[in-house]
Design an enzyme around this catalytic site. Sequence first.
Site, mmCIF file in Angstrom:
data_model
loop_
_atom_site.group_PDB
_atom_site.id
_atom_site.type_symbol
_atom_site.label_atom_id
_atom_site.label_comp_id
_atom_site.label_asym_id
_atom_site.label_seq_id
_atom_site.Cartn_x
_atom_site.Cartn_y
_atom_site.Cartn_z
ATOM 1 N N HIS A 278 0.841 -1.192 0.000
ATOM 2 C CA HIS A 278 0.000 0.000 0.000
ATOM 3 C C HIS A 278 0.882 1.250 0.000
ATOM 4 O O HIS A 278 2.094 1.154 0.184
ATOM 5 C CB HIS A 278 -0.932 0.018 1.232
HETATM 6 C C1 T46 Z 1 3.098 0.422 6.951
HETATM 7 C C2 T46 Z 1 3.707 -0.881 7.347
HETATM 8 C C3 T46 Z 1 5.163 -0.796 7.648
HETATM 9 C C4 T46 Z 1 -4.387 -0.353 13.373
HETATM 10 O O1 T46 Z 1 -5.494 -0.520 13.882
HETATM 11 N N1 T46 Z 1 -3.583 0.668 13.818
HETATM 12 C C5 T46 Z 1 -2.366 0.909 13.282
HETATM 13 O O2 T46 Z 1 -1.682 1.861 13.711
HETATM 14 C C6 T46 Z 1 -1.913 0.067 12.207
HETATM 15 C C7 T46 Z 1 -0.567 0.344 11.560
HETATM 16 C C8 T46 Z 1 -2.710 -0.953 11.791
HETATM 17 N N2 T46 Z 1 -3.918 -1.173 12.383
HETATM 18 C C9 T46 Z 1 -4.712 -2.341 11.972
HETATM 19 C C10 T46 Z 1 -5.256 -2.294 10.550
HETATM 20 C C11 T46 Z 1 -5.298 -3.733 10.143
HETATM 21 O O3 T46 Z 1 -6.520 -4.297 10.579
HETATM 22 O O4 T46 Z 1 -3.847 -3.480 12.011
HETATM 23 C C12 T46 Z 1 -4.170 -4.382 10.957
HETATM 24 C C13 T46 Z 1 -2.935 -4.698 10.123
HETATM 25 O O5 T46 Z 1 -2.542 -3.522 9.401
HETATM 26 P P1 T46 Z 1 -1.912 -3.578 7.941
HETATM 27 O O6 T46 Z 1 -2.500 -4.689 7.172
HETATM 28 O O7 T46 Z 1 -1.988 -2.213 7.345
HETATM 29 O O8 T46 Z 1 -0.378 -3.942 8.304
HETATM 30 P P2 T46 Z 1 0.903 -3.902 7.363
HETATM 31 O O9 T46 Z 1 1.994 -4.543 8.104
HETATM 32 O O10 T46 Z 1 0.591 -4.411 5.998
HETATM 33 O O11 T46 Z 1 1.240 -2.335 7.204
HETATM 34 C C14 T46 Z 1 1.628 -1.592 8.350
HETATM 35 C C15 T46 Z 1 1.057 -0.182 8.273
HETATM 36 O O12 T46 Z 1 -0.364 -0.260 8.103
HETATM 37 C C16 T46 Z 1 1.648 0.614 7.144
HETATM 38 O O13 T46 Z 1 1.316 1.976 7.283
HETATM 39 O O14 T46 Z 1 3.763 1.248 6.352
HETATM 40 O O15 T46 Z 1 3.041 -1.515 8.440
#
Ligand code: T46
Length: 135
Positions: A50
């Site tokens: 993303h």
């Molecule tokens: C990025 C990389 C390095 C939250 O509720 N609060 C938060 O602060 C974050 C970061 C995520 N979430 C929830 C949203 C999703 O339900 O945690 C779950 C997993 O998030 P996501 O699929 O976005 O995780 P990554 O590892 O793909 O991405 C994250 C960050 O979202 C992103 O900004 O740069 O880590």
Amino acid sequence: MDYYKEVLFSDFYDNRGHLIAIESGYDIPFDIKRVYYITDVKKGVSRGFHAHRDLQQIILCIKGNVKLKIITPVEEKIFLLNDKSKGLLLGPYTWREIYEFSEDAVLLVLASQHYSEDDYIRSLEEYREEVKYRC
Ligand code: T46
């Protein structure tokens, strides 16, 4: 604003170990509103895929190592994050893919904004369309 920038933090290393300090305003160009960390990523699992519209983040691998690929409107680049005193600043409209986590990898992220799903672009196709008129 830069799509990405490598940032080196002060490492106060002595016979007691490492102490690495990061200060908003001095070491990084934003006030930290949120901190999160990613651990225990299973072998073969990738994360990210993303970009953000406004968010700036510093990503640091404080233990182990991991690869991070970025796509910007002007280039694609792969970083090996394996230095706990070196962060990668990712600005708006920088697509990121994070993969090849070592078993012990700990990824620390310092963010300029609170969590907002509206700030995410989670499709590469949508990203490529949006950067045409935003960047
Ligand atoms: C990025 C990389 C390095 C939250 O509720 N609060 C938060 O602060 C974050 C970061 C995520 N979430 C929830 C949203 C999703 O339900 O945690 C779950 C997993 O998030 P996501 O699929 O976005 O995780 P990554 O590892 O793909 O991405 C994250 C960050 O979202 C992103 O900004 O740069 O880590």
